[in-house]
Scaffold this motif. Sequence first.
Motif, PDB file in Angstrom:
ATOM      1  N   VAL A  67      29.041  50.165 -17.356  1.00  0.00           N
ATOM      2  CA  VAL A  67      29.908  51.262 -17.806  1.00  0.00           C
ATOM      3  C   VAL A  67      29.153  52.553 -17.541  1.00  0.00           C
ATOM      4  CG1 VAL A  67      31.067  52.310 -19.778  1.00  0.00           C
ATOM      5  CG2 VAL A  67      30.956  49.819 -19.584  1.00  0.00           C
ATOM      6  N   THR A  68      29.695  53.397 -16.665  1.00  0.00           N
ATOM      7  CA  THR A  68      28.988  54.615 -16.279  1.00  0.00           C
ATOM      8  C   THR A  68      29.816  55.862 -16.587  1.00  0.00           C
ATOM      9  OG1 THR A  68      29.881  54.570 -14.016  1.00  0.00           O
ATOM     10  CG2 THR A  68      27.811  53.398 -14.404  1.00  0.00           C
ATOM     11  N   PHE A  69      29.100  56.978 -16.665  1.00  0.00           N
ATOM     12  CA  PHE A  69      29.746  58.291 -16.773  1.00  0.00           C
ATOM     13  C   PHE A  69      28.957  59.259 -15.907  1.00  0.00           C
ATOM     14  CE2 PHE A  69      30.188  62.545 -18.590  1.00  0.00           C
ATOM     15  CZ  PHE A  69      31.579  62.674 -18.608  1.00  0.00           C
ATOM     16  N   GLU A  70      29.615  59.778 -14.882  1.00  0.00           N
ATOM     17  CA  GLU A  70      28.995  60.696 -13.922  1.00  0.00           C
ATOM     18  C   GLU A  70      27.695  60.115 -13.372  1.00  0.00           C
ATOM     19  OE1 GLU A  70      28.687  64.518 -15.831  1.00  0.00           O
ATOM     20  OE2 GLU A  70      30.846  64.908 -15.627  1.00  0.00           O
ATOM     21  N   GLY A  71      27.750  58.823 -13.013  1.00  0.00           N
ATOM     22  CA  GLY A  71      26.611  58.162 -12.379  1.00  0.00           C
ATOM     23  C   GLY A  71      25.541  57.657 -13.323  1.00  0.00           C
ATOM     24  N   GLU A  72      25.699  57.913 -14.609  1.00  0.00           N
ATOM     25  CA  GLU A  72      24.708  57.475 -15.607  1.00  0.00           C
ATOM     26  C   GLU A  72      25.239  56.262 -16.366  1.00  0.00           C
ATOM     27  OE1 GLU A  72      22.436  59.211 -19.604  1.00  0.00           O
ATOM     28  OE2 GLU A  72      23.676  60.530 -18.374  1.00  0.00           O
ATOM     29  N   VAL A  73      24.414  55.207 -16.444  1.00  0.00           N
ATOM     30  CA  VAL A  73      24.827  53.986 -17.129  1.00  0.00           C
ATOM     31  C   VAL A  73      24.805  54.200 -18.637  1.00  0.00           C
ATOM     32  CG1 VAL A  73      24.320  51.551 -17.553  1.00  0.00           C
ATOM     33  CG2 VAL A  73      24.018  52.499 -15.270  1.00  0.00           C
ATOM     34  N   LYS A  74      25.946  53.920 -19.272  1.00  0.00           N
ATOM     35  CA  LYS A  74      26.063  54.071 -20.716  1.00  0.00           C
ATOM     36  C   LYS A  74      26.039  52.715 -21.432  1.00  0.00           C
ATOM     37  CE  LYS A  74      26.589  58.537 -20.699  1.00  0.00           C
ATOM     38  NZ  LYS A  74      25.576  59.429 -21.331  1.00  0.00           N
ATOM     39  N   ALA A  75      26.532  51.681 -20.743  1.00  0.00           N
ATOM     40  CA  ALA A  75      26.627  50.352 -21.363  1.00  0.00           C
ATOM     41  C   ALA A  75      26.852  49.307 -20.278  1.00  0.00           C
ATOM     42  CB  ALA A  75      27.779  50.327 -22.374  1.00  0.00           C
ATOM     43  N   VAL A  76      26.800  48.057 -20.704  1.00  0.00           N
ATOM     44  CA  VAL A  76      27.136  46.928 -19.824  1.00  0.00           C
ATOM     45  C   VAL A  76      27.971  45.943 -20.625  1.00  0.00           C
ATOM     46  CG1 VAL A  76      26.257  44.954 -18.517  1.00  0.00           C
ATOM     47  CG2 VAL A  76      25.100  47.154 -18.348  1.00  0.00           C
ATOM     48  N   VAL A  77      29.068  45.493 -20.041  1.00  0.00           N
ATOM     49  CA  VAL A  77      29.938  44.501 -20.681  1.00  0.00           C
ATOM     50  C   VAL A  77      29.862  43.206 -19.883  1.00  0.00           C
ATOM     51  CG1 VAL A  77      32.297  43.933 -21.376  1.00  0.00           C
ATOM     52  CG2 VAL A  77      31.506  46.309 -21.477  1.00  0.00           C
ATOM     53  N   GLU A  78      29.661  42.095 -20.579  1.00  0.00           N
ATOM     54  CA  GLU A  78      29.636  40.782 -19.926  1.00  0.00           C
ATOM     55  C   GLU A  78      30.721  39.898 -20.542  1.00  0.00           C
ATOM     56  OE1 GLU A  78      26.642  36.970 -19.077  1.00  0.00           O
ATOM     57  OE2 GLU A  78      25.902  38.738 -20.129  1.00  0.00           O
TER      58      GLU A  78
END
Length: 206
Positions: free
Chosen positions: A160-171
């Motif tokens: 999960v990214t915002f403007e190229g920055e990773v905020k989270a990961v969902v599996e």
Amino acid sequence: VTKGDLTRSIMVEAEGEVASLKDNINKMIRNLKDTTLKNTEQDWLKTNLAKFTRMLQGQKDLLTVGKLILSELAPTVSAQHGVFYTMEEGTEEQRLRLLASYAYRERKNVNSEFRLGEGLVGQAALEKERILLTHVPDDYIQVSSGLGEAAPENIVVLPVTFEGEVKAVVELASFNRFSNTHLAFLEQLTESIGIVLNTIEANTRK
């Protein structure tokens, strides 16, 4: 066909112009079936994206968002297991920490946090790309219920990214294969989740 039954086709033997007519009608039915399926999938995609956008609008608590997403998302894409990791802030080494889960059972030697590039969660965050497993090893993860447990058929890991920055990961893990429509939906949904997480972070810093 006029009544909406697109499973029918003309099977009788024919020659000449009648054979040509038969082939054209059968082709028409196939094309109509494909178009109907695509329209149905697009309607499903738009409806569910709108639903999640409304659901996430105005959310201010990170844990609530994580739990809400998984509890609604897993049934929507026929997943039986899900985990939500968020990127920790304020640490020298970037880490993803488990925030929320769906039908998750803790096991020995299974991390609740990952560094960038560590495991599939860390790798998805490092590459900022979706990872899809279609042949899951039996010892990778077991989806459990009251009646037993079994390895899933498919696992998808989504940064999960915002403007190229990773905020989270969902599996997510499922006993069924994720359809192309499911995968397209998940890709678009993570963009919306990224916006929500960034807004929560910005409000927290104030």
